[in-house]
Each structure stands twice: as C-alpha cells, then as structure tokens.
Design a protein around this motif. Structure first.
Motif, PDB file in Angstrom:
ATOM      1  N   HIS A   1      -3.701 -36.006  -3.267  1.00 14.24           N
ATOM      2  CA  HIS A   1      -4.960 -36.145  -2.533  1.00 14.24           C
ATOM      3  C   HIS A   1      -4.698 -36.316  -1.034  1.00 14.24           C
ATOM      4  CE1 HIS A   1      -9.096 -37.061  -1.702  1.00 14.24           C
ATOM      5  NE2 HIS A   1      -8.818 -38.277  -1.276  1.00 14.24           N
TER       6      HIS A   1
ATOM      7  N   LEU B   1     -13.151 -37.336  -2.837  1.00  8.74           N
ATOM      8  CA  LEU B   1     -12.817 -37.186  -4.260  1.00  8.74           C
ATOM      9  C   LEU B   1     -11.314 -37.112  -4.462  1.00  8.74           C
ATOM     10  CD1 LEU B   1     -13.688 -36.761  -7.196  1.00  8.74           C
ATOM     11  CD2 LEU B   1     -13.841 -34.298  -6.700  1.00  8.74           C
TER      12      LEU B   1
ATOM     13  N   CYS C   1     -12.156 -26.089  -0.496  1.00  6.57           N
ATOM     14  CA  CYS C   1     -11.700 -26.198  -1.887  1.00  6.57           C
ATOM     15  C   CYS C   1     -10.205 -26.474  -1.997  1.00  6.57           C
ATOM     16  CB  CYS C   1     -12.041 -24.916  -2.647  1.00  6.57           C
ATOM     17  SG  CYS C   1     -13.811 -24.577  -2.765  1.00  6.57           S
TER      18      CYS C   1
ATOM     19  N   ARG D   1     -12.741 -28.527  -7.397  1.00  6.94           N
ATOM     20  CA  ARG D   1     -13.509 -28.745  -6.159  1.00  6.94           C
ATOM     21  C   ARG D   1     -14.498 -27.604  -5.935  1.00  6.94           C
ATOM     22  NH1 ARG D   1      -8.172 -29.524  -3.977  1.00  6.94           N
ATOM     23  NH2 ARG D   1      -7.565 -31.724  -4.038  1.00  6.94           N
ATOM     24  N   SER D   2     -14.080 -26.395  -6.244  1.00 14.28           N
ATOM     25  CA  SER D   2     -14.938 -25.236  -6.043  1.00 14.28           C
ATOM     26  C   SER D   2     -16.169 -25.300  -6.944  1.00 14.28           C
ATOM     27  CB  SER D   2     -14.156 -23.950  -6.314  1.00 14.28           C
ATOM     28  OG  SER D   2     -14.963 -22.804  -6.114  1.00 14.28           O
TER      29      SER D   2
ATOM     30  N   ASN E   1     -21.063 -34.830  -8.873  1.00 17.45           N
ATOM     31  CA  ASN E   1     -21.821 -34.726  -7.623  1.00 17.45           C
ATOM     32  C   ASN E   1     -22.728 -35.928  -7.416  1.00 17.45           C
ATOM     33  OD1 ASN E   1     -21.630 -32.275  -5.808  1.00 17.45           O
ATOM     34  ND2 ASN E   1     -21.653 -31.252  -7.792  1.00 17.45           N
TER      35      ASN E   1
ATOM     36  N   TYR F   1      -3.983 -32.967   0.422  1.00 16.32           N
ATOM     37  CA  TYR F   1      -5.216 -32.174   0.537  1.00 16.32           C
ATOM     38  C   TYR F   1      -6.026 -32.614   1.754  1.00 16.32           C
ATOM     39  CZ  TYR F   1     -10.163 -31.162  -0.216  1.00 16.32           C
ATOM     40  OH  TYR F   1     -11.475 -30.799  -0.040  1.00 16.32           O
TER      41      TYR F   1
ATOM     42  N   LEU G   1     -16.132 -33.964  -0.969  1.00 15.75           N
ATOM     43  CA  LEU G   1     -14.851 -33.517  -1.522  1.00 15.75           C
ATOM     44  C   LEU G   1     -13.677 -34.211  -0.848  1.00 15.75           C
ATOM     45  CD1 LEU G   1     -15.529 -29.705  -2.026  1.00 15.75           C
ATOM     46  CD2 LEU G   1     -15.496 -31.510  -3.737  1.00 15.75           C
TER      47      LEU G   1
END
Length: 499
Positions: free
Chosen positions: A8, A43, A101, A71-72, A473, A11, A40
């Motif tokens: 994470h 997340l 994403c 994610r997408s 979400n 990312y 996102l």
C-alpha cells in the motif's frame, strides 16, 4: 502464481508521483475526481494477500494487477459506469484512470482479466456453472398468486429454522459458501479499519441489524427454447429449456408487492454507526426465508469478527420465532424483534395473580391493568410493579398488604419469545428498535446510490461481487467524511516543494 504484490505504501508513493504530473497539466480533472482518488488512496489492500494467496499455485506465470483490478472495480461503481467491458476499455485508454488504479499505462489488464479474477475469488467451480447453463431445466412460469401487503414467503419446510438453530448452537453449521473470499476481503480490508476508526459504534457492545432484500437478475426467466414446438404452431409450450442465469429463482418482493426473478441479498449492518455501514453480506435463493438466513448470517458474523462483541440484534417480524430467540440467548445476544400481531399464545408459567401478558410482554393483573416495568433485577428477572403503587396512586383493590405494592418477576428462560431481556414497549426497546432502519438505508446506498442492479448481472457471482464493491465504497465514503482527508492539499504541498 502470485508474485510482485505491491504494498500500500508503494501504491501511495507511485500515485502521488503520477498525480503530480496531472496536477500541473490537467488540474481541473484531478479536482473533479478528488473524492474518488482520496477514497482509493486510503484503501489499504495489504491484508488481502493472506486471503487470496491460497487461491494461486506456486508455479506458472505470475499473476498481475490483482490489486489494481479491485481498485478499478471500486472506481467503476463510484463513477457509475454500468458495465465491466466498457469500463476496462476506458481505463486502458486513460492515463489518469490507470494511475488511480495502479496500472502502468499501456499495460492495463484486458476485459477478460477482470472476469477471470472475479471467478477466482468465487469459491465455486466455473465449469459446473457453465454446465448448469447448458443443462435443460423445466420451465417455471411467474407465480400468479400474490401475497398480501407486507407478507413474506413462508419457509418451505416446517421446523427448518429450529433445525438450523440447534445446529448453530453446536457450532456445526456448514462452513462452505462460494462468497467467503469476498466476505473476508470486506472484513479484513475495510470493516476492521472502520472499527478502529470508531465509526461502527461500541465494538465491545456492538448493535447489528439484519434484513434481506431482493436482488433482481438481469437474465430473462423465459430461458432459451431448444424444442421445435414453434414449427408446429405451439408458442406457449412448457418444454425444458436453457437459462443464462441458473442461480436465479422466483421470490416475493414484499416492498414492491410483486414477484421477482433473482437472488436475496442478506445484509448485516452496524446499527449504531452514523454512516449505516454494512459489515456482512450473504446471498441466497430468492425463495429463502429471512429467518433461515439470519441463523446462518449471525453464526458466520461471530466467526468472521472474533474481536467484535455483538450485544444487540435488531430485526423485523420475519425473525419472530422461538428458535431465533433461543439462539440469541445461547449467544448472550439481546434480540430486538417485534412480536407478530397475530400471536395468540400465552405464557404457561405465569406468577400468581397474573392472568396474561399484553402485546408488549407486560403482565396483566386480575383487574386488567398492566404492571409497570422497573427494569432487570439480577438474578430474579425483569421486575414489574403494580401500576398504582409505582405511581403513588390510590388503587381500587387490596391485592396485597405491602405498602410497596405487588411485585412480580418474569424470567426470559420461561419464554424466550414473550419475555425478552428488554421488554417490548419500553422506552429502551423502542429507542434501540428505531436503529433497525440503518439496514434499510444501507440497502438504499447499495441499490440506489451505487446502482448495482443497473449492471443487469446474470449470475450470483457477478451480483455478489458488485454488492461487495459497493459496500466497500460505502465504507470509503465514511472514511473520507470522518477523517476529512483530501488528496488536493497533499498535491499542493508536493507541487510547492517541486517548484
């Protein structure tokens, strides 16, 4: 083979670097997608690794883009795009969406990769599913008989709820369910974080509300005919046919008062949460009664969240049956379930001087006056006192010489359903039962705010995947609102440093 699982932190760092470029060249679009990007960014999918690692072998070509696909799909629902095929193509041709994403532009996954990944997360054989689609099945037309307003389909088999409740008390319910990976993903990556944030309510005395809702299938219930009846002038034949959605069944939608073709989605929501957050989803056949689903759902929730102490269970009249009350008592969970208006059964073990109980569970004296609820007195039970003596009013009878007035105690063990730990009709019961609407608002978030039925999904697998990503979400929306986080100040700070 599972390899190159991006952390994470990695990312987030890559996302900031890519967004910094778009912040300088296309600031307006980044601002428009600020909330989606922030969701996102927060997340953390690191807890997903131990969940999906057993789904991959130790040899073969390494799998790619698993986290990016998740994610997408979450972003797809957030942006209200109602189709995976068109969305996958849109992402592949949009550098900003690829960056959000976590994809490398020019190497975004194809449409097939999305569907293959969802199939892998579903713990049921895809080959069997395809075989069921090819197999001829009898035609079942839409039922003609309509139920009354608010009425629900009864369980097919008498005593089935009692049977499953007894098995649940022994902790021996079947563990297998195809949606288990999705449930664990929602629990470990999302719900656990919400619990740490404190937005589920008191996790040591957690209140949950449960209810099922229809999930309409996008397939036709007529199926595909393979017979030659049409050639012989027979257009309304009942011959066996193939169905594109072999999981769908007929069920009764008590809200719209009509029959529907699809599944039932059962939802357990943290009822004290200010954001109506779902913590557990389960799919079942459309004809399955909510009372059966409640037994399985509560058993699985307790195992899925061993660190959460569930104290209160709030549900509608569909769960008003003795096995459910006994199961809740066995688990030390207080039920908040309204009594069926048609209930005529009375308590067999009534204290002396009590003729019956009213619809709120209060004892009625020989004069026809309900006793006053004075709370729970351990270990005697729920304490009730003469109404006149409790309010210091001159009473018309002399049922006792005591100046304190006549007092009786009712124990839930005498009748789990009629004598609940928190008496029906009391202020405490009414206040807690009001929170049951949280599960209805949660359904509204899934089906209206995120339009999960608009995808016209033709399998339980696709429908449940959409419901899960919509639930994610809902949690992410709550995170952003609760923390006040925004990606914009972070980009402004980085842009200032770069300048």
């Amino acid at each position: 083979m599972l390899r190159n699982f991006e952390s994470h932190t990695s990312y987030q760092e890559n996302l900031k670097l890519h967004l910094l470029l778009f912040w300088e060249t296309d600031r307006g679009r980044v601002t428009d997608m600020e909330k989606s990007i922030s969701k996102l960014y927060l997340l953390n999918l690191d807890p997903l690794l131990p969940i999906i690692k057993p789904l991959y072998s130790n040899t073969g070509c390494p799998a790619k883009n698993q986290l990016g696909i998740i994610r997408s799909l979450i972003l797809m629902l957030d942006q209200k795009h109602h189709g995976i095929t068109n969305w996958a193509k849109k992402v592949a041709n949009d550098p900003l969406l690829c960056a959000i994403c976590g994809f490398q532009y020019g190497k975004a996954p194809s449409v097939g990769s999305y569907y293959d990944f969802i199939k892998r997360l579903w713990k049921a054989s895809h080959k069997i599913h395809v075989a069921r689609k090819k197999k001829l099945r009898p035609f079942k037309p839409k039922p003609r008989k309509k139920l009354k307003a608010g009425q629900k389909l009864k369980p097919k088999h008498n005593g089935i709820v009692k049977k499953f409740a007894r098995i649940a008390m022994r902790d021996a319910l079947p563990e297998y369910r195809p949606e288990q990976i999705f449930q664990e993903f929602l629990a470990r990556c999302v719900v656990d974080v919400s619990a740490k944030m404190g937005i589920l309510g008191d996790v040591q005395k957690l209140s949950v509300a449960g209810d099922g809702t229809p999930f309409y299938s996008g397939a036709s219930h007529y199926g595909t005919k393979v017979c030659d009846c049409k050639k012989h002038g027979v257009y309304d034949c009942k011959c066996p046919r193939r169905y594109s959605d072999p999981d769908a069944r007929w069920g009764w939608d008590s809200y719209r008062e009509q029959w529907f073709y699809g599944d039932t989605l059962f939802n357990i929501t943290a009822s004290d949460s200010p954001y109506d957050l779902p913590i557990y989803l389960r799919k079942a056949q459309a004809s399955r009664h909510d009372s059966i689903l409640a037994v399985f759902a509560m058993s699985e929730v307790r195992k899925l969240y061993p660190d959460l102490c569930i104290r209160n269970f709030i549900a509608d009249g569909a769960m008003d049956n003795y096995p459910t009350y006994e199961l809740m008592y066995h688990w030390n969970i207080i039920p908040f379930i309204p009594l069926d208006a048609k209930t005529k059964q009375t308590l067999t073990k009534l204290p002396p001087g009590i003729i019956c109980l009213d619809d709120q569970g209060r004892p009625i004296c020989k004069g026809g006056i309900p006793y006053e609820d004075c709370g729970y007195s351990y270990p005697k039970g729920i304490k009730y006192r003469c109404y006149f003596d409790c309010h210091d009013i001159e009473k018309p009878c002399q049922c006792t010489d005591s100046p304190y007035g006549r007092t009786v105690y009712l124990k839930p063990k005498d009748d789990f359903r009629l004598i609940t730990p928190v008496p029906r009709g009391s202020e405490a019961f009414n206040e807690k039962f009001k929170t049951r609407t949280s599960v209805e608002r949660s359904h509204k978030r899934l089906f209206e705010d995120y339009d999960i039925e608009e995808y016209k999904a033709r399998s339980s697998r696709q429908r449940f995947a959409l419901a899960t990503f919509a639930a994610v979400n809902v949690h992410l929306d709550a995170w952003v609102k609760h923390t006040g986080f925004s990606i914009i100040p972070l980009l402004e700070e980085l842009s200032g440093k770069a300048a």
